[in-house]
Structure formats: structure tokens, C-alpha cells
Enzyme design. Structure first.
Site, mmCIF file in Angstrom:
data_model
loop_
_atom_site.group_PDB
_atom_site.id
_atom_site.type_symbol
_atom_site.label_atom_id
_atom_site.label_comp_id
_atom_site.label_asym_id
_atom_site.label_seq_id
_atom_site.Cartn_x
_atom_site.Cartn_y
_atom_site.Cartn_z
ATOM 1 N N ARG A 46 0.847 -1.206 0.000
ATOM 2 C CA ARG A 46 0.000 0.000 0.000
ATOM 3 C C ARG A 46 0.880 1.252 0.000
ATOM 4 O O ARG A 46 0.561 2.254 -0.627
ATOM 5 C CB ARG A 46 -0.965 0.002 1.198
ATOM 6 C CG ARG A 46 -1.715 1.310 1.354
ATOM 7 C CD ARG A 46 -3.084 1.210 2.048
ATOM 8 N NE ARG A 46 -3.161 0.255 3.120
ATOM 9 C CZ ARG A 46 -2.660 0.429 4.348
ATOM 10 N NH1 ARG A 46 -1.996 1.526 4.649
ATOM 11 N NH2 ARG A 46 -2.800 -0.511 5.260
ATOM 12 N N TYR B 243 -14.110 16.812 -17.275
ATOM 13 C CA TYR B 243 -14.580 15.436 -17.356
ATOM 14 C C TYR B 243 -15.773 15.266 -16.395
ATOM 15 O O TYR B 243 -15.716 15.721 -15.247
ATOM 16 C CB TYR B 243 -13.425 14.496 -16.972
ATOM 17 C CG TYR B 243 -13.841 13.064 -16.832
ATOM 18 C CD1 TYR B 243 -14.235 12.323 -17.939
ATOM 19 C CD2 TYR B 243 -13.859 12.441 -15.587
ATOM 20 C CE1 TYR B 243 -14.628 11.010 -17.809
ATOM 21 C CE2 TYR B 243 -14.248 11.124 -15.449
ATOM 22 C CZ TYR B 243 -14.632 10.412 -16.566
ATOM 23 O OH TYR B 243 -15.030 9.107 -16.439
ATOM 24 N N ASP C 62 -5.403 18.805 -15.289
ATOM 25 C CA ASP C 62 -5.638 17.442 -15.769
ATOM 26 C C ASP C 62 -5.128 17.384 -17.208
ATOM 27 O O ASP C 62 -5.685 18.028 -18.098
ATOM 28 C CB ASP C 62 -7.143 17.126 -15.688
ATOM 29 C CG ASP C 62 -7.476 15.702 -16.117
ATOM 30 O OD1 ASP C 62 -6.729 15.141 -16.957
ATOM 31 O OD2 ASP C 62 -8.493 15.156 -15.647
ATOM 32 N N LYS D 160 -6.148 6.240 -20.139
ATOM 33 C CA LYS D 160 -6.303 6.762 -21.491
ATOM 34 C C LYS D 160 -4.983 6.620 -22.263
ATOM 35 O O LYS D 160 -4.550 5.515 -22.509
ATOM 36 C CB LYS D 160 -6.810 8.210 -21.420
ATOM 37 C CG LYS D 160 -7.939 8.421 -20.388
ATOM 38 C CD LYS D 160 -9.231 7.690 -20.715
ATOM 39 C CE LYS D 160 -10.227 7.681 -19.574
ATOM 40 N NZ LYS D 160 -10.630 8.962 -19.053
HETATM 41 C C1 PLP Z 1 -11.295 9.427 -17.861
HETATM 42 C C2 PLP Z 1 -10.905 10.711 -17.295
HETATM 43 C C3 PLP Z 1 -10.778 10.886 -15.914
HETATM 44 C C4 PLP Z 1 -11.101 9.781 -14.939
HETATM 45 O O1 PLP Z 1 -10.215 8.723 -15.042
HETATM 46 P P1 PLP Z 1 -10.606 7.173 -14.766
HETATM 47 O O2 PLP Z 1 -9.324 6.492 -15.025
HETATM 48 O O3 PLP Z 1 -11.704 6.816 -15.700
HETATM 49 O O4 PLP Z 1 -11.046 7.102 -13.344
HETATM 50 C C5 PLP Z 1 -10.354 12.119 -15.459
HETATM 51 N N1 PLP Z 1 -10.076 13.137 -16.309
HETATM 52 C C6 PLP Z 1 -10.189 12.994 -17.638
HETATM 53 C C7 PLP Z 1 -9.879 14.149 -18.527
HETATM 54 C C8 PLP Z 1 -10.608 11.784 -18.179
HETATM 55 O O5 PLP Z 1 -10.745 11.673 -19.492
#
Ligand code: PLP
Length: 395
Positions: A50, A102, A173, A198
């Protein structure tokens, strides 16, 4: 001289930190929950997974290097990373967040963060004077650029100057462009967020999330949070993301090349009312993008003439798949209004221009000719159909 970004995806500059002595080219998966101690007060550097695990550590070092951060932390998903990030704040703290984020992030802020006493002001950071909204209790500005799904471009450097002057954090982000095309920390951001699910992972097979920071004091706090709240990425998933990152450069280049071709095709279709892609010179964010990123990415949003036409496209795609998510080798098409952004308040959707005619495309690395042939067929069939689909899924 520091390695170029393509090399950094594959190699760490300081290999001494690698704990494997066998010479394995592929970093081992340390599938263990705990670690034996040589004696009282002694540690191998690993105590319990962890806190840290060698495979996760290797991944974190690679991601820190890609974003030019002092530290990176790997979480079980992007949302787990953002949830952990919110533990930096206290009840009564105030955040300024961009209006086009998002959908899952909006849901977190509106439901969980607000419940925990964090005040959130939502504004269009690309258009508004952000300074006006800073209060005594403001602790951070939170943005994505380009935004999801409307592709607004926010000037990261300008935001960071505003934030620095007032002693508040700038959080970016960077999921849409990945570190291959954009490095917000270099432009003055304090924390970078990634959904590693992604582009970093790139194969639509593993969830993951990252927080990367340029500040040692923040890194220390985040280390405490990940150890305490426990959403660190598992060893096998860490290995999958490490493996995905190795090809980040060529995937991003190919996906972007395909995106440009599809954008030009879409622009010529009478059924397409507008194409939102920051690589177009007509895009209002084009000049800022050229200044702050090394590419435009492979996310394309477009609006068609009618709701029926949009839904018929979704019904008829075969090679391109109608699915949530983005950044993988496969081209995916999403319907933001019922999928990624279903939990965004209606007024905000309207204000942002997210309606039933808007589709979002994550362009993959297939043959561009095949993708365009698919679109030609789908557009033709969509014109012939007028079925009203009832799509409803909330992720
Ligand atoms: C998909 C996404 C998230 C969330 O991520 P997960 O891995 O699905 O929890 C946050 N910000 C953006 C821009 C995203 O495309």
C-alpha cells in the site's frame, strides 16, 4: 543532456534506482503484498505494497520523468487520483474549477467534495477573468486543456501566474494531450492529473490514475495520503501501464495524424455543423496551443445537423466502436450527453454547448483510410435511417 521524451517513455536515466539485479529488460511484476525486514529498524526500502511496491515505483518514476516532476503517484484510476488530491483540502477551502471538465470530476466536486465542506466555483477559465473569483479561502484553480469535450484551450502559463501571485495551487488534468504533447509543470502548474487509463496505458485494458507534482512539500503530503487512503495501483496493473507507455510517442503521433485526416473529412460533410479540434487554425485556442504544447492530440468533437443523425451514427458504427473512454489504439465514438457527461447539471451542459447533436471521437491508430471509409458508410446509412435510440448509460 536529458533524454528526449520518446526515450524517457522506455528508459529511466538513473538506472541505479532499479531494484532488479537479473538484467531483465521488462521490469518484473512484484506480486507481493508485503516485504520481509532484515532486522529491527531495518528495511529493504519496501514494507507493504500500500505504501510502495517496486513495480509501482518504477512506473511512478517513469511518469515523473515524463512530466518533469519531482514525484508521481500511481492510483487505481483517474478518479482515485483526483479523490486523493482532494484530501489536500479542508472544510471551508474554496476551489475555482473550469466549467468544461470530465463529467466524473464534476460529479466528485458536486457530490463528494461539497459534502466535505469544500466550496467550488465553476467558471469558464478560457473566457472569464479568473482573478475576479479568487477569495481569501481560495486554495486552487483546477483545469483541463483542451477541455472535455468542447476543446476549449486555457493558457496554462497565464493561469499559473494568477495562481502564484495569490499563493494558490494550479492543478491541470493533462489526460487529453498526455505528457508526450504537453507538460503543464514546465508552464508553472503545481500538480498534474492523469487518467492513465487513457493515452498512458493506451490499450483500453487497464484503469489507472496519476498525480505528478513539481513541489517536494506537496509530494510529501500526497505520499501520506496514498499510504493512508490506500488506492495505490496494483503491481500487475502498474506493469501494464509501464508497457503501454513504451509506445506512447508513436501512438500519439499516429493518432494525431489520423485525427487531422478525419477532421478534414468531417469539415467537408454537409451534415456536420462544426468540428472542434484545436489543431485547426480557425480554432480560437490554436495560437495558445502552439505556444504551450508540442501537438494537438487526437480528440475531436463534432456537431451534426440533428439528434437523429447523431444517434444513427452511433447505431451504425462497426470498425469505430460506440464506447466511453479515450486514448486507446482503437477509435471510439462517445455520446457525451448520455455517457461521460450524464451527471453534469443541465444548465451547465447547455452553457457549454453539449447537446444531443454533439459527438466525441477518440481517434486511434488504425489505417486512416479504413476509418474514413467507415465514416463514409456510416454517414450514408445514417441519412437513410431515422430511428430514435434510447441510449442511457452513466459511467
Ligand atoms: C477518464 C478521465 C478521468 C477519470 O479517469 P478514470 O481512469 O476513468 O477514473 C479524469 N479526467 C479525464 C480528462 C478523463 O478523461
Amino acid at each position: 543532456m536529458a533524454y528526449g521524451i520518446e526515450t524517457k517513455c522506455i528508459h529511466l536515466e538513473n538506472k541505479e534506482t532499479t531494484c532488479d539485479k537479473s538484467g531483465a529488460i521488462s521490469f518484473p511484476i512484484y506480486q507481493t503484498a508485503t516485504f520481509a525486514h532484515p532486522g529491527v529498524g531495518n528495511s529493504t526500502g519496501y514494507d507493504y505494497s500500500r505504501l510502495q511496491n517496486p513495480t509501482r515505483e518504477q512506473l511512478e518514476k517513469i511518469v515523473a520523468a515524463l512530466e518533469n516532476g519531482v514525484d508521481a503517484l500511481a492510483f487505481s484510476s483517474g478518479m482515485a487520483a483526483i479523490s486523493a488530491l482532494m484530501e489536500l483540502f479542508h472544510p471551508g477551502d474554496h476551489l475555482i474549477v473550469d466549467a468544461d471538465l470530465y463529467g466524473g470530476t464534476v460529479r466528485l466536486f458536486d457530490n463528494i467534495s461539497e459534502k466535505n465542506g469544500i466550496e467550488v466555483t465553476t467558471i469558464d477559465c478560457a473566457a472569464e477573468n479568473v482573478k475576479k473569483y479568487i477569495r481569501d479561502n481560495t486554495r486552487a484553480i483546477y483545469i483541463e486543456t483542451p477541455t472535455n469535450p468542447m476543446m476549449n484551450v486555457i493558457d496554462i502559463k497565464k493561469m499559473s501566474e494568477i495562481a502564484k501571485k495569490r499563493g494558490i495551487l494550479l492543478i491541470v488534468d493533462n489526460t487529453f494531450l498526455s505528457p508526450y504533447f504537453q507538460n503543464p509543470l514546465d508552464l508553472g502548474a503545481d500538480i498534474v492529473v492523469h487518467s492513465g487509463t487513457k493515452y498512458l496505458g493506451g490499450h483500453n485494458d487497464t484503469l489507472s490514475g496519476f498525480l505528478v507534482t513539481s513541489r517536494d512539500d506537496i509530494a510529501e503530503k500526497l505520499r501520506f495520503i496514498i499510504k493512508t487512503t490506500g488506492a495505490g495501483l496494483a503491481p500487475f496493473d502498474s506493469w501494464l501501464i509501464l508497457r503501454g507507455i513504451k509506445t506512447l510517442g508513436i501512438r500519439m503521433e499516429k493518432a494525431q495524424e489520423n485525427a487531422f485526416k478525419i477532421v478534414h473529412w468531417l469539415e467537408q460533410q454537409k451534415e456536420v455543423k462544426r468540428v472542434l479540434y484545436p489543431g485547426l487554425q480557425t480554432h480560437p485556442g490554436y495560437e495558445i496551443m502552439k505556444k504551450q504544447s508540442r501537438g494537438f492530440g487526437a480528440m475531436v468533437t463534432f456537431e451534426v445537423a440533428s439528434k437523429e443523425f447523431a444517434q444513427n451514427i452511433l447505431k451504425n458504427v462497426r470498425l469505430i466502436q460506440f464506447a466511453e473512454s479515450l486514448g486507446g489504439v482503437e477509435t471510439l465514438i462517445t455520446y457525451p450527453i448520455t455517457q461521460t457527461h450524464a451527471d453534469v447539471p443541465k444548465e451547465l451542459l447547455e452553457k457549454n454547448g453539449i447537446n444531443e447533436r454533439v459527438l466525441r471521437l477518440s481517434v486511434g491508430i488504425e489505417s486512416a483510410n479504413d476509418l474514413i471509409s467507415e465514416f463514409e458508410r456510416v454517414f450514408k446509412e445514417a441519412n437513410e435511417l431515422s430511428v430514435d435510440l434510447h441510449i442511457n448509460s452513466v459511467v
